[in-house]
Write an enzyme that holds these catalytic residues in place. Structure first.
Site, PDB file in Angstrom:
ATOM      1  N   TYR A 152       0.958  -1.355  -0.100  1.00  0.00           N
ATOM      2  CA  TYR A 152      -0.163   0.302  -0.074  1.00  0.00           C
ATOM      3  C   TYR A 152       0.940   1.092   0.059  1.00  0.00           C
ATOM      4  CZ  TYR A 152      -2.975   3.966   2.383  1.00  0.00           C
ATOM      5  OH  TYR A 152      -3.616   5.052   2.194  1.00  0.00           O
TER       6      TYR A 152
HETATM    7  N1  LIG Z   1      -8.637   6.848   5.553  1.00  0.00           N
HETATM    8  C1  LIG Z   1      -7.520   8.000   6.624  1.00  0.00           C
HETATM    9  O1  LIG Z   1      -7.169   8.003   7.192  1.00  0.00           O
HETATM   10  C2  LIG Z   1      -6.826   8.101   5.425  1.00  0.00           C
HETATM   11  C3  LIG Z   1      -4.578   8.014   5.228  1.00  0.00           C
HETATM   12  C4  LIG Z   1      -4.133   8.116   4.043  1.00  0.00           C
HETATM   13  C5  LIG Z   1      -4.718   8.835   2.768  1.00  0.00           C
HETATM   14  N2  LIG Z   1      -5.610   8.145   2.862  1.00  0.00           N
HETATM   15  C6  LIG Z   1      -6.064   8.091   1.027  1.00  0.00           C
HETATM   16  O2  LIG Z   1      -7.038   8.860   1.310  1.00  0.00           O
HETATM   17  C7  LIG Z   1      -7.756   8.464  -0.502  1.00  0.00           C
HETATM   18  C8  LIG Z   1      -9.385   8.213   0.359  1.00  0.00           C
HETATM   19  O3  LIG Z   1      -9.299   7.786   1.478  1.00  0.00           O
HETATM   20  P1  LIG Z   1     -10.985   6.796   2.399  1.00  0.00           P
HETATM   21  O4  LIG Z   1     -10.906   6.554   3.410  1.00  0.00           O
HETATM   22  O5  LIG Z   1     -12.212   8.217   1.744  1.00  0.00           O
HETATM   23  O6  LIG Z   1     -11.102   5.468   1.454  1.00  0.00           O
HETATM   24  P2  LIG Z   1     -12.343   5.551   0.873  1.00  0.00           P
HETATM   25  O7  LIG Z   1     -12.187   4.002   0.880  1.00  0.00           O
HETATM   26  O8  LIG Z   1     -13.555   5.568   1.483  1.00  0.00           O
HETATM   27  O9  LIG Z   1     -12.139   5.798  -0.415  1.00  0.00           O
HETATM   28  C9  LIG Z   1     -11.396   5.419  -2.086  1.00  0.00           C
HETATM   29  C10 LIG Z   1     -12.776   5.045  -2.447  1.00  0.00           C
HETATM   30  O10 LIG Z   1     -11.927   4.828  -3.562  1.00  0.00           O
HETATM   31  C11 LIG Z   1     -13.220   3.812  -4.370  1.00  0.00           C
HETATM   32  N3  LIG Z   1     -11.966   2.551  -4.949  1.00  0.00           N
HETATM   33  C12 LIG Z   1     -11.333   1.892  -4.733  1.00  0.00           C
HETATM   34  N4  LIG Z   1     -10.776   0.926  -5.973  1.00  0.00           N
HETATM   35  C13 LIG Z   1     -11.433   1.473  -7.055  1.00  0.00           C
HETATM   36  C14 LIG Z   1     -11.643   1.201  -8.269  1.00  0.00           C
HETATM   37  N5  LIG Z   1     -10.949   0.586  -8.524  1.00  0.00           N
HETATM   38  N6  LIG Z   1     -11.968   3.534  -8.970  1.00  0.00           N
HETATM   39  C15 LIG Z   1     -12.760   3.639  -8.622  1.00  0.00           C
HETATM   40  N7  LIG Z   1     -13.460   3.977  -7.599  1.00  0.00           N
HETATM   41  C16 LIG Z   1     -12.148   3.054  -6.526  1.00  0.00           C
HETATM   42  C17 LIG Z   1     -13.879   3.430  -3.101  1.00  0.00           C
HETATM   43  O11 LIG Z   1     -14.951   2.737  -3.725  1.00  0.00           O
HETATM   44  C18 LIG Z   1     -14.147   4.177  -2.367  1.00  0.00           C
HETATM   45  O12 LIG Z   1     -15.344   5.265  -2.490  1.00  0.00           O
HETATM   46  C19 LIG Z   1      -7.248   6.885  -0.627  1.00  0.00           C
HETATM   47  O13 LIG Z   1      -6.084   6.923  -1.797  1.00  0.00           O
HETATM   48  C20 LIG Z   1      -6.348   6.595   0.995  1.00  0.00           C
HETATM   49  O14 LIG Z   1      -5.887   5.967   0.366  1.00  0.00           O
HETATM   50  C21 LIG Z   1      -6.720   7.749   3.489  1.00  0.00           C
END
Ligand SMILES: NC(=O)c1ccc[n+]([C@@H]2O[C@H](COP(=O)([O-])OP(=O)(O)OC[C@H]3O[C@@H](n4cnc5c(N)ncnc54)[C@H](O)[C@@H]3O)[C@@H](O)[C@H]2O)c1
Length: 322
Positions: A152
């Site tokens: 990741y």
């Molecule tokens: N939540 C956290 O603490 C955190 C921390 C660091 C980084 N991030 C990053 O922030 C971003 C958003 O995270 P989040 O917490 O909102 O997670 P989340 O899973 O709610 O959002 C990610 C979205 O991407 C969509 N997705 C996944 N694979 C896909 C694909 N192949 N095609 C189209 N859509 C797809 C999912 O359906 C989801 O709605 C991510 O890139 C994650 O790596 C999150």
């Protein structure tokens, strides 16, 4: 001024919908793209009602490059907020190829399409996981050591470098934001539905009547449990808006955190207090491999170069969940 239109990938996700909410409130149009693998259409329906607007949602896999191209060619976009990703650290060890496809390759293809269709601004969701497991209690600086310990983190770090190439092209701008642990919600309809972060994990346990678990109580921290930087999702959205409206170039890589650490025990106690279950038993288990004692953001670059500092306290973030 003409209305800006932003494409938000992962636009039905936890962070994506919070960004959409704030961008719309700021007068921008948004178009959402999400496979609904983890995203929820109900969040989008909530935003449509709240803002009384028809917010387009394309249910598309980011790896379907023809479908993504069709969206980019159908209208002019001011910028892209790219949050779509797979984000389960443990799962990434089991499925490294899929994580590479979604988090890295699809980002590269999206950047190519952005370039092809003249999209100038790109804001990428990166992560503190690029820092890996640092053996220090100093806050992580953007230019400090990078050593992801999971596919990741590696896929995000690889994607960052492609985003930086895009941003450095003449006329382009944007940033890769390294989010730390994101918590809170602007409303009940937009809650985090994943179980990757401590707060949803603890809440999930309590809802099932199970005891929350602390992995490791012998770390070199004040109470012996791991310390992390918990940043409110509303602050994450605000950082995106600040960047979207920036009138000068911002650094290609920026930490988005609070600069304050909270321990696992503190978080569990805050959650237990919030649900009036402070007498609940908490299980103390051995350390898990790869968990650093301390992982917090140095937030001075965001403050200096973007005028951005987080606003929400941890207590406010936890309270926002109920
Ligand atoms: N939540 C956290 O603490 C955190 C921390 C660091 C980084 N991030 C990053 O922030 C971003 C958003 O995270 P989040 O917490 O909102 O997670 P989340 O899973 O709610 O959002 C990610 C979205 O991407 C969509 N997705 C996944 N694979 C896909 C694909 N192949 N095609 C189209 N859509 C797809 C999912 O359906 C989801 O709605 C991510 O890139 C994650 O790596 C999150």
């Amino acid at each position: 001024m003409a209305t800006e239109t932003w494409l938000i990938t992962g636009g039905a996700g936890y962070i994506g919908t919070h960004v959409a909410d704030l961008f719309i409130a700021d007068g921008k149009d948004v178009v959402l793209l999400d496979s609904l693998y983890q995203g929820l259409e109900s969040r989008v329906i909530y935003l449509r009602k709240k803002h009384n607007e028809e917010i387009p949602l394309h249910v598309v896999d980011i790896r379907d490059y023809t479908a993504v191209e069709n969206i980019l060619k159908s209208q002019t976009f001011t910028g892209i907020v790219h949050t779509a990703a797979l984000k389960a650290v443990g799962e990434s060890v089991e499925k490294p190829d899929e994580y590479k496809e979604v988090n890295f390759t699809a980002t590269v293809e999206l950047l190519k399409l952005a370039q092809k269709y003249g999209v100038k601004k790109f804001l990428f969701s990166s992560t503190a996981a690029v820092y890996g497991s640092p053996d220090t209690t100093e806050p992580c600086k953007e230019n400090g050591p990078l050593s992801p310990i999971s596919p990741y983190g590696s896929t995000k770090l690889d994607a960052e470098s492609k985003v930086t190439e895009f941003i450095n092209a003449p006329g382009n701008s944007g940033s890769s934001f390294r989010f730390f642990n994101v918590v809170g919600a602007a409303s009940q309809e937009l809650l985090d539905n994943s179980v990757e972060n401590l707060v949803p994990i603890v809440l999930g346990k309590l809802n099932k009547g199970d005891a929350p678990v602390i992995f490791g109580i012998d770390y070199p921290t004040a109470d012996g449990t791991c310390v992390r930087d918990y940043v409110d999702v509303r602050d994450i959205a605000a950082a995106h808006l600040t960047a979207a409206n920036a009138t000068k170039l911002i650094p290609a890589i920026i930490n988005v955190g609070t600069g304050r650490g909270a321990s696992v025990r503190e978080i569990i106690n805050l959650v237990l207090d919030a649900v009036n279950k402070s007498n609940t038993e908490v299980i103390e288990a051995p350390r898990r491999a790869g968990d650093p004692a301390f992982l917090c953001a140095d937030v001075e670059l965001a403050a200096k170069e973007m005028g951005f500092r987080s606003k929400y306290s941890l207590e406010e973030s936890i309270r926002s969940l109920f």
